[in-house]
Design a protein around this motif. Structure first.
Motif, PDB file in Angstrom:
ATOM      1  N   GLU A   1       0.819  -1.220   0.000  1.00 59.99           N
ATOM      2  CA  GLU A   1       0.000   0.000   0.000  1.00 59.99           C
ATOM      3  C   GLU A   1       0.847   1.262   0.000  1.00 59.99           C
ATOM      4  O   GLU A   1       0.314   2.367  -0.107  1.00 59.99           O
ATOM      5  N   GLU A   2       2.167   1.093   0.124  1.00 63.30           N
ATOM      6  CA  GLU A   2       3.038   2.266   0.214  1.00 63.30           C
ATOM      7  C   GLU A   2       3.607   2.637  -1.156  1.00 63.30           C
ATOM      8  O   GLU A   2       3.973   1.765  -1.947  1.00 63.30           O
ATOM      9  N   GLU A   3       3.669   3.937  -1.399  1.00 64.10           N
ATOM     10  CA  GLU A   3       4.231   4.446  -2.648  1.00 64.10           C
ATOM     11  C   GLU A   3       5.366   5.405  -2.329  1.00 64.10           C
ATOM     12  O   GLU A   3       5.209   6.329  -1.530  1.00 64.10           O
ATOM     13  N   THR A   4       6.515   5.168  -2.953  1.00 65.98           N
ATOM     14  CA  THR A   4       7.682   6.019  -2.734  1.00 65.98           C
ATOM     15  C   THR A   4       7.980   6.794  -3.996  1.00 65.98           C
ATOM     16  O   THR A   4       8.137   6.209  -5.074  1.00 65.98           O
ATOM     17  N   LEU A   5       8.064   8.104  -3.860  1.00 66.93           N
ATOM     18  CA  LEU A   5       8.433   8.959  -4.992  1.00 66.93           C
ATOM     19  C   LEU A   5       9.949   9.087  -5.004  1.00 66.93           C
ATOM     20  O   LEU A   5      10.527   9.799  -4.195  1.00 66.93           O
ATOM     21  N   ALA A   6      10.589   8.393  -5.938  1.00 68.86           N
ATOM     22  CA  ALA A   6      12.051   8.418  -6.013  1.00 68.86           C
ATOM     23  C   ALA A   6      12.557   9.655  -6.743  1.00 68.86           C
ATOM     24  O   ALA A   6      13.622  10.185  -6.410  1.00 68.86           O
ATOM     25  N   LEU A   7      11.829  10.109  -7.759  1.00 66.74           N
ATOM     26  CA  LEU A   7      12.160  11.332  -8.492  1.00 66.74           C
ATOM     27  C   LEU A   7      10.902  12.177  -8.590  1.00 66.74           C
ATOM     28  O   LEU A   7       9.828  11.675  -8.922  1.00 66.74           O
ATOM     29  N   GLN A   8      11.055  13.473  -8.340  1.00 70.25           N
ATOM     30  CA  GLN A   8       9.912  14.369  -8.334  1.00 70.25           C
ATOM     31  C   GLN A   8      10.184  15.588  -9.217  1.00 70.25           C
ATOM     32  O   GLN A   8      10.588  16.643  -8.743  1.00 70.25           O
ATOM     33  N   GLY A   9       9.997  15.402 -10.523  1.00 67.25           N
ATOM     34  CA  GLY A   9      10.112  16.527 -11.445  1.00 67.25           C
ATOM     35  C   GLY A   9      11.528  17.008 -11.685  1.00 67.25           C
ATOM     36  O   GLY A   9      11.766  18.220 -11.790  1.00 67.25           O
ATOM     37  N   VAL A  10      12.477  16.095 -11.806  1.00 70.48           N
ATOM     38  CA  VAL A  10      13.885  16.469 -11.977  1.00 70.48           C
ATOM     39  C   VAL A  10      14.157  16.862 -13.431  1.00 70.48           C
ATOM     40  O   VAL A  10      13.867  16.103 -14.358  1.00 70.48           O
ATOM     41  N   SER A  11      14.726  18.039 -13.626  1.00 70.03           N
ATOM     42  CA  SER A  11      15.145  18.509 -14.950  1.00 70.03           C
ATOM     43  C   SER A  11      16.611  18.906 -14.890  1.00 70.03           C
ATOM     44  O   SER A  11      17.040  19.550 -13.925  1.00 70.03           O
ATOM     45  N   LEU A  12      17.364  18.517 -15.927  1.00 73.74           N
ATOM     46  CA  LEU A  12      18.776  18.886 -15.988  1.00 73.74           C
ATOM     47  C   LEU A  12      19.278  18.755 -17.419  1.00 73.74           C
ATOM     48  O   LEU A  12      18.655  18.104 -18.254  1.00 73.74           O
ATOM     49  N   THR A  13      20.408  19.393 -17.683  1.00 70.01           N
ATOM     50  CA  THR A  13      21.094  19.249 -18.959  1.00 70.01           C
ATOM     51  C   THR A  13      22.587  19.053 -18.683  1.00 70.01           C
ATOM     52  O   THR A  13      23.115  19.559 -17.684  1.00 70.01           O
ATOM     53  N   VAL A  14      23.245  18.327 -19.573  1.00 68.95           N
ATOM     54  CA  VAL A  14      24.690  18.193 -19.530  1.00 68.95           C
ATOM     55  C   VAL A  14      25.196  18.445 -20.943  1.00 68.95           C
ATOM     56  O   VAL A  14      24.714  17.843 -21.908  1.00 68.95           O
ATOM     57  N   ASN A  15      26.141  19.349 -21.071  1.00 63.81           N
ATOM     58  CA  ASN A  15      26.647  19.758 -22.378  1.00 63.81           C
ATOM     59  C   ASN A  15      27.895  18.967 -22.773  1.00 63.81           C
ATOM     60  O   ASN A  15      28.591  18.415 -21.910  1.00 63.81           O
ATOM     61  N   PRO A  16      28.212  18.910 -24.053  1.00 61.51           N
ATOM     62  CA  PRO A  16      29.434  18.226 -24.477  1.00 61.51           C
ATOM     63  C   PRO A  16      30.667  18.794 -23.779  1.00 61.51           C
ATOM     64  O   PRO A  16      30.823  20.013 -23.668  1.00 61.51           O
ATOM     65  N   GLY A  17      31.520  17.920 -23.265  1.00 64.73           N
ATOM     66  CA  GLY A  17      32.735  18.347 -22.594  1.00 64.73           C
ATOM     67  C   GLY A  17      32.550  18.788 -21.155  1.00 64.73           C
ATOM     68  O   GLY A  17      33.528  19.141 -20.489  1.00 64.73           O
ATOM     69  N   GLU A  18      31.328  18.736 -20.648  1.00 65.97           N
ATOM     70  CA  GLU A  18      31.041  19.191 -19.280  1.00 65.97           C
ATOM     71  C   GLU A  18      31.025  18.017 -18.311  1.00 65.97           C
ATOM     72  O   GLU A  18      30.547  16.931 -18.639  1.00 65.97           O
ATOM     73  N   THR A  19      31.551  18.248 -17.107  1.00 68.64           N
ATOM     74  CA  THR A  19      31.501  17.254 -16.042  1.00 68.64           C
ATOM     75  C   THR A  19      30.555  17.735 -14.952  1.00 68.64           C
ATOM     76  O   THR A  19      30.745  18.814 -14.392  1.00 68.64           O
TER      77      THR A  19
END
Length: 258
Positions: free
Chosen positions: A47-65
């Motif tokens: 009966e339990e629900e876990t929200l592991a991700l909640q609306g995550v937005s991101l970008t990673v560009n070429p050559g970026e760490t």
């Protein structure tokens, strides 16, 4: 034909539009290598629900760490699984070089991952029934079909040996995972992740159990790949990984906090 200076021949409207297009293209920023837009992921146990991700937005560009940090259980590994196409988000989308990775059949996700993404997981990526060399060869050729495949198979042996030498395992090519030390496992797993010359490298705690020298070696190899233009996203608790990152993303209870 390009008019000579002082010839009195005016450039055509078409050539003017072409010049404007070239000027704009050269001034526009490069497209993101990896984009996540409002990712949601939940797990249900009884009966339990876990929200592991909640609306995550991101970008990673070429050559970026980019380093992703946060407490244990905050959703870091779930996020990496969705970004790699190993797991499907319940909402939102993941794009790799502009191509949608999420919400596609698993076979299509696997093919796109094999062509564009190198993934280094905590279990070090090695199939236990194959030796190190065979693991790298498999990763090198997976998903390479038609015109993709020729350049990857013609010099396969040389490329595999080059990778083994770079990670310091040239004498362990025929060893199995059960015969490797922790540091050797990490470096062998990294060689597998880099085998397909990926545009994107996703690593989950790549230095978590390594001593100082092994950690430095792995980080140097990861930064070399970023220096070659690959986008690098690392889930980590390590202060050394954070120190080499161009940007740090903080995750808490499945949400970005900064």
């Amino acid at each position: 034909m390009i008019p000579l200076r002082g010839s009195g021949v005016a450039p055509s409207p078409a050539s003017g539009r072409l010049a404007e297009h070239v000027r704009r293209a050269s001034s526009e920023p490069a497209a993101s290598a990896l984009t996540a837009d409002r990712l949601y992921r939940f797990f249900r146990t009884g009966e339990e629900e876990t929200l592991a991700l909640q609306g995550v937005s991101l970008t990673v560009n070429p050559g970026e760490t980019v380093a992703v940090v946060g407490p244990s259980g905050c959703g870091k590994s779930t996020l990496l699984g969705c970004l790699a196409g190993l797991d499907e988000p319940d909402g939102g989308t993941v794009r790799v070089g502009g191509q949608r990775l999420s919400h596609r059949p698993e076979a299509e996700r696997a093919r796109l991952r094999a062509q564009r993404i190198g993934v280094l997981l905590q279990n070090r990526n090695l199939l236990p029934h194959l030796d190190v060399r065979a693991n790298i060869e498999l990763a090198r050729t997976a998903g390479r079909v038609g015109p993709w495949r020729r350049g990857f198979t013609e010099n396969l042996g040389a490329r595999v040996m080059e990778l083994l030498e770079r990670v310091g395992l040239s004498t362990r090519a025929h060893a199995y995972a059960s015969e490797l030390s922790g540091g050797e496992l990490a470096r062998a797993g990294l060689a597998v992740a880099l085998a397909n010359d990926p545009d994107i490298v996703l690593a989950d705690e790549p230095t978590g159990e390594l001593d100082g020298d092994s950690e430095r070696h792995v980080l140097e190899l990861l930064r070399d790949r970023a220096g070659a233009g690959a986008a690098l996203l690392v889930v980590t608790h390590s202060t050394r990984v954070v120190a080499i990152a161009d940007r740090v993303i903080h995750l808490h209870d499945g949400m970005l906090t900064s």
